[in-house]
Design an enzyme around this catalytic site. Structure first.
Site, PDB file in Angstrom:
ATOM      1  N   ASP A  99       0.830  -1.201   0.000  1.00  0.00           N
ATOM      2  CA  ASP A  99       0.000   0.000   0.000  1.00  0.00           C
ATOM      3  C   ASP A  99       0.866   1.253   0.000  1.00  0.00           C
ATOM      4  O   ASP A  99       0.459   2.293  -0.534  1.00  0.00           O
ATOM      5  CB  ASP A  99      -0.948  -0.009   1.199  1.00  0.00           C
ATOM      6  CG  ASP A  99      -2.181   0.848   0.967  1.00  0.00           C
ATOM      7  OD1 ASP A  99      -2.721   0.821  -0.169  1.00  0.00           O
ATOM      8  OD2 ASP A  99      -2.620   1.544   1.886  1.00  0.00           O
ATOM      9  N   CYS A 135     -11.202   3.989  -4.409  1.00  0.00           N
ATOM     10  CA  CYS A 135     -10.274   3.954  -3.283  1.00  0.00           C
ATOM     11  C   CYS A 135     -10.752   4.872  -2.168  1.00  0.00           C
ATOM     12  O   CYS A 135     -10.904   4.451  -1.018  1.00  0.00           O
ATOM     13  CB  CYS A 135      -8.873   4.334  -3.750  1.00  0.00           C
ATOM     14  SG  CYS A 135      -7.637   4.270  -2.433  1.00  0.00           S
ATOM     15  N   TYR A 186     -12.594   3.006   0.993  1.00  0.00           N
ATOM     16  CA  TYR A 186     -11.926   2.951   2.291  1.00  0.00           C
ATOM     17  C   TYR A 186     -12.765   3.648   3.358  1.00  0.00           C
ATOM     18  O   TYR A 186     -12.810   3.199   4.508  1.00  0.00           O
ATOM     19  CB  TYR A 186     -10.534   3.579   2.199  1.00  0.00           C
ATOM     20  CG  TYR A 186      -9.449   2.587   1.880  1.00  0.00           C
ATOM     21  CD1 TYR A 186      -8.456   2.293   2.799  1.00  0.00           C
ATOM     22  CD2 TYR A 186      -9.410   1.924   0.660  1.00  0.00           C
ATOM     23  CE1 TYR A 186      -7.452   1.382   2.525  1.00  0.00           C
ATOM     24  CE2 TYR A 186      -8.415   1.007   0.363  1.00  0.00           C
ATOM     25  CZ  TYR A 186      -7.439   0.745   1.296  1.00  0.00           C
ATOM     26  OH  TYR A 186      -6.455  -0.174   1.020  1.00  0.00           O
ATOM     27  N   TYR A 238      -9.484   5.557   8.687  1.00  0.00           N
ATOM     28  CA  TYR A 238     -10.372   5.529   7.526  1.00  0.00           C
ATOM     29  C   TYR A 238     -11.848   5.732   7.904  1.00  0.00           C
ATOM     30  O   TYR A 238     -12.661   6.033   7.022  1.00  0.00           O
ATOM     31  CB  TYR A 238     -10.158   4.241   6.742  1.00  0.00           C
ATOM     32  CG  TYR A 238      -8.793   4.219   6.102  1.00  0.00           C
ATOM     33  CD1 TYR A 238      -8.448   5.160   5.136  1.00  0.00           C
ATOM     34  CD2 TYR A 238      -7.821   3.309   6.499  1.00  0.00           C
ATOM     35  CE1 TYR A 238      -7.183   5.178   4.570  1.00  0.00           C
ATOM     36  CE2 TYR A 238      -6.551   3.311   5.929  1.00  0.00           C
ATOM     37  CZ  TYR A 238      -6.241   4.254   4.976  1.00  0.00           C
ATOM     38  OH  TYR A 238      -4.975   4.280   4.415  1.00  0.00           O
ATOM     39  N   GLU A 287      -9.524  -2.926  -6.424  1.00  0.00           N
ATOM     40  CA  GLU A 287      -9.579  -2.822  -4.958  1.00  0.00           C
ATOM     41  C   GLU A 287      -9.764  -4.211  -4.341  1.00  0.00           C
ATOM     42  O   GLU A 287      -9.090  -4.564  -3.363  1.00  0.00           O
ATOM     43  CB  GLU A 287     -10.718  -1.900  -4.532  1.00  0.00           C
ATOM     44  CG  GLU A 287     -10.432  -0.421  -4.721  1.00  0.00           C
ATOM     45  CD  GLU A 287      -9.367   0.100  -3.780  1.00  0.00           C
ATOM     46  OE1 GLU A 287      -9.372  -0.268  -2.586  1.00  0.00           O
ATOM     47  OE2 GLU A 287      -8.501   0.869  -4.233  1.00  0.00           O
TER      48      GLU A 287
END
Length: 225
Positions: free
Chosen positions: A47, A138, A142, A167, A209
């Site tokens: 990541d 994304c 998240y 998040y 994802e």
């Protein structure tokens, strides 16, 4: 009857992919604290590489934006990722005994390479609507994951609780809301062909994802790595 927001249409088009993310053992393992640490460490390494390229895409977004406010926001987001979010990853890495030099030297796994290549290619060659639609899975994904996991209660592992807290935060949700608004505005201005391109970009990145969680779960690497 009023037409639904275009971002909601995109979310519906990728609904199965998003629900598969919520049900993925990697995500569930963060939520209940059962995820083996070596899998999370692998995810953190990958990541970190993803965020470098995501920031590059945001910088391209700033260069290609057609109004000053959107240009400013893209530039701010790129700076935030290169600063705050990547520092969180560096902190996680330190918890696992991974140095910053090791992070920088990490080789991208196949899923990471494919996803980031698609993002940067879309930013460079697609139109502004495609770029925004590619960014959204994304940011929004998240935020949604973080909020759902937070609602279920914090895991005992402080590292996973810290990840969820970031998040699930109102600040991160605000970023997702902004990106959704941008997609809605650009989708409303696009013709049918443009909206179709935005849909393809959104669904493709939703697939990536899901593939990214799978990469973390399986410790995916190139066969010769």
């Amino acid at each position: 009857m009023a037409r639904s927001a275009f971002s909601e249409e995109l979310r519906a088009a990728a609904s199965d992919l998003w629900e598969a993310q919520h049900a993925h053992p990697f995500v569930c393992g963060i939520g209940d604290g059962s995820l083996p640490v070596e899998r999370f460490a692998h995810y953190v390494r990958q990541d970190y590489l993803f965020l470098v390229e995501y920031a590059r895409m945001l910088a391209l977004g700033a260069a290609r934006a057609t109004d000053v406010e959107t240009m400013r926001r893209f530039a701010e987001l790129a700076q935030a990722i290169l600063g705050e979010e990547m520092e969180l990853h560096r902190a996680f890495a330190r918890d696992f005994g991974i140095s910053e030099a090791e992070l920088e030297a990490e080789a991208a796994a196949p899923a990471t390479q494919a996803y980031t290549d698609f993002l940067v290619r879309t930013a460079a060659l697609g139109d502004e609507g495609e770029l925004a639609a590619a960014l959204l899975p994304c940011m929004w994904g998240y935020a949604e994951l973080g909020q759902r996991l937070a609602a279920a209660g914090a895991p005992a592992d402080e590292r996973y609780a810290r990840w969820i807290e970031m998040y699930a935060s109102p600040e991160f949700d605000e970023l997702a809301v902004w990106c959704r608004g941008l997609v809605d505005r650009l989708g409303d201005a696009a013709d049918d062909a443009g909206r179709a391109r935005m849909t393809r970009a959104f669904v493709t990145c939703s697939r990536y994802e899901l593939a990214f969680w799978e990469m973390g779960w399986t410790l995916e690497r190139w066969p010769d790595a």
